[in-house]
Design a protein around this motif. Structure first.
Motif, mmCIF file in Angstrom:
data_model
loop_
_atom_site.group_PDB
_atom_site.id
_atom_site.type_symbol
_atom_site.label_atom_id
_atom_site.label_comp_id
_atom_site.label_asym_id
_atom_site.label_seq_id
_atom_site.Cartn_x
_atom_site.Cartn_y
_atom_site.Cartn_z
ATOM 1 N N UNK A 73 0.841 -1.206 0.000
ATOM 2 C CA UNK A 73 0.000 0.000 0.000
ATOM 3 C C UNK A 73 0.877 1.257 0.000
ATOM 4 N N UNK A 74 0.224 2.384 -0.287
ATOM 5 C CA UNK A 74 0.859 3.678 -0.087
ATOM 6 C C UNK A 74 1.949 4.051 -1.081
ATOM 7 N N UNK A 75 1.983 3.379 -2.239
ATOM 8 C CA UNK A 75 2.973 3.751 -3.258
ATOM 9 C C UNK A 75 2.326 4.678 -4.275
ATOM 10 N N UNK A 76 3.137 5.472 -5.006
ATOM 11 C CA UNK A 76 2.575 6.409 -5.982
ATOM 12 C C UNK A 76 1.670 5.693 -6.988
ATOM 13 N N UNK A 77 0.450 6.224 -7.142
ATOM 14 C CA UNK A 77 -0.533 5.695 -8.088
ATOM 15 C C UNK A 77 -0.685 4.179 -7.948
ATOM 16 N N UNK A 78 -0.756 3.712 -6.716
ATOM 17 C CA UNK A 78 -0.888 2.268 -6.468
ATOM 18 C C UNK A 78 -2.166 1.740 -7.129
#
Lengths: 188, 413
Positions: free
Chosen positions: B376-381
Motif C-alpha cells: 500500500x501507499x505507493x505512488x498511483x498504487x
C-alpha cells in the motif's frame, strides 16, 4: 642535425607559423576572437536530415567556407530507417575524433614531431532504455566514450602520450562533450 | 511462535486504514510498527512542514476532517494527533517498537521475523510507505570531504545547518520548500532544477487540488490510465501548505534571492556541474501547466460554469537567469551543505521473496503482489491519490476485499 633544423624538416601539413601569428594577433584583438559557428539542418524524410554548413562569423565579420558542405544523418535499418547517413551520435563521435586528431597534428608540428599515421578509434556506449523512455534513470546520451589512438611518429611513447594529452586539453569538442553547455531551443 | 491471520507492516495512514477494514471483516491481524504510530511523520519530516493537501483531503476512513479550516493545510503535528486518535478509535492491534527483519514463505502462508520474535500468518500487507529512503544521484566522485550532505529525511530546520551557502538539489515539493525556508533564514541558496511540475496554489477561485478532484484526476484508476509507469514516476507538484500566490514558484523563489542552476550532472575536482538544459525544463513545465489549466477551463465550459467563476488566466512564463551557471566550486565559494531533495523510494529490503523488478522495486498489480501479499501507499498504487492521506481508505477497501476472498479460497482448499 641540430634541433632547429629538425623542426624545419617536420611537415604534418600544418602551418604553425600562421597559427601562431593568428594567436598573437587575436590576443591583441579580443573581439576578433569571437566566433559563431552555424549549421542549418533540413528534414528530408523519416529520420533522414541534411545539414548544410557554409557561413560562420569570426574575425569581426561574416565568413564563408570554400564551399557549402552537407552532412546527411539518418538511422540504420535496425531502427526501421533508410540509412542515408550516419546517426547523429556517430557524427558527434566523429566530431570528437576529428577534433582530437587535428589537435594532435598541430601540436606535433609545433613540437617538431613528424607524424606518419594517426588513427583514432572511437566508441560510445548507449543504453537505449534512455531514448526509448523505458527507464527514467537511464540517460539518453552516452554512458561512456572511449578513444584509442594508434600513432606512428618519430617520437618516444612518452612524447606521443603528451601530444594526445595536450590535444584533449585544447580540444573544443572534448570540452563540449565533457562539460555542460547552456542550450536554448526556440520555435520561430 | 505467534500466529495471526494477517500481518500489516507499518502503522501509518495506510496500515491503519487496512486494520480498520480487517477488523470490520473479522480478520484477525496485527499491525507491526518499528517505532510509534505514524513513525515516519514523527521522525523523518522537517519541523515547519505542513501537508500540501487541503484539509478536506486529509481525512481518514470513517473519520473525515472535522476541524473548522476545511481549506487550510494542517501541520504534521496535527496529522500525527489525528492518526493517533484514529488508531485508538478503531482499536488497532498495534505492536509498536517492533522492527521487521524478514518476510519469507512458510507453508501456504508467510513467516514474519521481527526483533520481538517470529509471527506466522496467512497474509501480509506492506504499509511502510513510499518515502522510506531518500533517492540521490550517484556521481563518480564524492563531494569535498567537509561539505555536509543531508536529505529531506534528516533535514530539520535552517538552524541545524552548518555555516555557508547551501546547494539544494531537486525542485519538487520537498526541494523547493526547503530551499525557500533556508533562503528566508538569511542564507544563500542555489537550487538545482531538474524536471518539475509547476502549479499555482489556487486557480479561478479554487485550490488547484480541488480542480484535480472535481475534474476526476485524483480518483483515476491505475488500470485506466495510459502509461502507468510514467505516472508512477512523476515528480511531486511544487506545492506547499500555504494559500495565496505559490511561494514555491520558481519566479517567486528567484525574487527571494535563490539562484537557479540546471539539473546536477556531475561532481569533478570539487566542482558541482549542472546541465545546460534548464531553459528546456522550465519551458516544458510552463507548457504542462498551461495544458493543465486549459483542461480545467474546458471542463468549466462543458459544465456551463465558465461565467459563474473567475476568468481564466495564465501565469507569466518561468523567468530564467540569462546564463545559468554550469558549475560551482563548492569549497571555494563557501558552501557548507548539499541537500539531496531528489526523490524518495520505499524500502522493502526485508521482503525475502522473488517479487522485485530489475531495479529492486516490488512488482504489483494495483497493490496485489501475489495472493495473500499486498503493498500500500505507493505512488498511483490503485488511484492517483494513493499516496495522499485520504487515498488510503479506498485502496484499503479494495485490497481487503481481495484479501478476504483469498482467505476464503485458502480455507476451502
Amino acid at each position: 642535425m641540430n634541433i632547429q633544423t629538425e623542426i624545419q624538416t617536420v611537415d604534418n601539413g600544418v602551418n604553425v607559423e600562421a597559427l601562431l601569428g593568428a594567436r598573437e594577433a587575436l590576443s591583441e584583438a579580443p573581439a576578433a576572437a569571437q566566433f559563431t559557428w552555424r549549421s542549418l539542418c533540413e528534414w528530408q524524410n523519416g529520420a533522414h536530415s541534411r545539414s548544410t554548413v557554409e557561413g560562420f562569423f569570426g574575425l569581426g565579420e561574416e565568413q564563408l567556407h570554400r564551399e557549402a558542405f552537407t552532412i546527411d544523418a539518418d538511422h540504420p535499418a535496425q531502427f526501421a530507417a533508410e540509412d542515408n547517413g550516419p546517426t547523429p551520435v556517430e557524427i558527434v563521435l566523429s566530431g570528437l575524433a576529428s577534433c582530437l586528431t587535428g589537435g594532435v597534428a598541430a601540436i606535433a608540428q609545433h613540437r617538431g614531431i613528424q607524424l606518419h599515421s594517426v588513427k583514432a578509434y572511437v566508441e560510445g556506449d548507449m543504453d537505449l532504455y534512455g531514448i526509448l523512455g523505458v527507464d527514467a534513470d537511464v540517460r539518453n546520451g552516452f554512458s561512456a566514450i572511449r578513444v584509442r589512438f594508434e600513432i606512428d611518429a618519430d617520437a618516444s611513447p612518452e612524447d606521443i602520450a603528451a601530444l594526445v594529452a595536450q590535444s584533449q586539453k585544447r580540444s573544443a569538442v572534448f570540452d563540449i562533450i565533457t562539460n555542460p553547455t547552456n542550450v536554448e531551443v526556440t520555435v520561430a | 511462535m505467534k500466529r495471526t491471520t494477517t500481518v500489516i507492516i507499518g502503522a501509518g495512514q495506510s496500515g491503519l486504514a487496512m486494520s480498520r477494514e480487517l477488523t470490520q471483516r473479522g480478520v484477525d491481524h496485527l499491525v507491526l510498527e518499528r517505532g510509534n504510530i505514524a513513525n515516519s511523520w514523527r521522525t523523518e519530516r522537517w519541523d515547519s512542514l505542513r501537508l500540501l493537501t487541503p484539509n478536506w483531503m486529509n481525512g481518514l476512513p470513517g473519520a473525515a476532517y472535522s476541524g473548522k479550516d476545511l481549506d487550510g493545510y494542517m501541520s504534521v503535528q496535527e496529522l500525527i494527533r489525528n492518526i493517533d486518535c484514529f488508531a485508538a478509535k478503531i482499536s488497532a492491534p498495534i505492536m509498536s517498537e517492533t522492527t521487521v527483519l524478514g518476510v519469507t514463505r512458510r507453508g501456504s502462508g508467510y513467516q514474519v521475523q521481527t526483533d520481538q520474535g517470529a509471527i506466522q500468518c496467512a497474509s501480509v500487507v506492506l504499509a511502510t510507505g513510499a518515502t522510506s529512503k531518500a533517492s540521490r544521484p550517484r556521481f563518480d566522485e564524492p563531494l569535498p570531504a567537509d561539505i555536509t550532505e543531508l536529505t529531506p529525511l534528516d533535514y530539520k530546520s535552517p538552524q541545524g545547518l552548518p555555516p555557508g551557502k547551501i546547494l539544494v538539489v531537486g525542485a519538487s515539493a520537498s526541494g523547493t520548500q526547503i530551499a525557500r525556508e533556508i533562503q528566508a533564514s538569511g542564507r544563500q541558496v542555489v537550487l538545482a532544477v531538474g524536471e518539475h511540475l509547476r502549479v499555482p496554489r489556487d486557480y479561478r477561485g479554487a485550490d488547484i487540488l480541488k480542480w484535480m478532484e472535481i475534474t476526476g484526476r485524483w480518483g483515476a484508476k491505475f488500470d485506466e490510465v495510459d502509461d502507468l509507469e510514467r505516472q508512477r514516476g512523476l515528480p511531486s507538484l511544487q506545492l506547499t501548505g500555504a494559500s495565496g500566490d505559490n511561494p514555491l514558484d520558481l519566479n517567486n523563489l528567484q525574487d527571494g534571492g535563490i539562484e537557479l542552476v540546471g539539473r546536477m550532472a556531475a561532481i569533478r575536482d570539487g566542482r558541482a556541474y549542472f546541465s545546460g538544459s534548464l531553459p528546456n525544463l522550465c519551458k516544458a513545465a510552463d507548457l504542462k501547466l498551461n495544458r493543465l489549466l486549459q483542461g480545467f477551463d474546458d471542463w468549466a465550459l462543458d459544465m456551463g460554469m465558465d461565467q459563474a467563476i473567475d476568468q481564466p488566466y495564465r501565469l507569466l512564463p518561468t523567468r530564467l537567469p540569462k546564463a545559468p551557471r554550469l558549475y560551482i566550486d563548492l569549497k571555494q565559494e563557501g558552501f557548507g551543505a548539499v541537500i539531496w531533495a531528489t526523490g524518495y523510494r520505499p524500502d522493502h529490503s526485508w521482503l525475502k521473496l522473488p517479487v522485485f523488478d530489475r531495479k529492486g522495486r516490488v512488482l504489483h498489480h494495483g497493490g496485489i503482489i501475489s495472493d495473500g501479499l499486498y503493498v500500500m501507499g505507493l505512488p498511483f498504487l490503485r488511484r492517483r491519490k494513493s499516496t495522499f492521506i485520504d487515498g488510503a481508505g479506498d485502496d484499503a477497501r479494495d485490497l481487503a476485499s481481495h484479501l478476504e476472498t483469498h482467505l476464503g479460497q485458502r480455507l476451502a482448499a
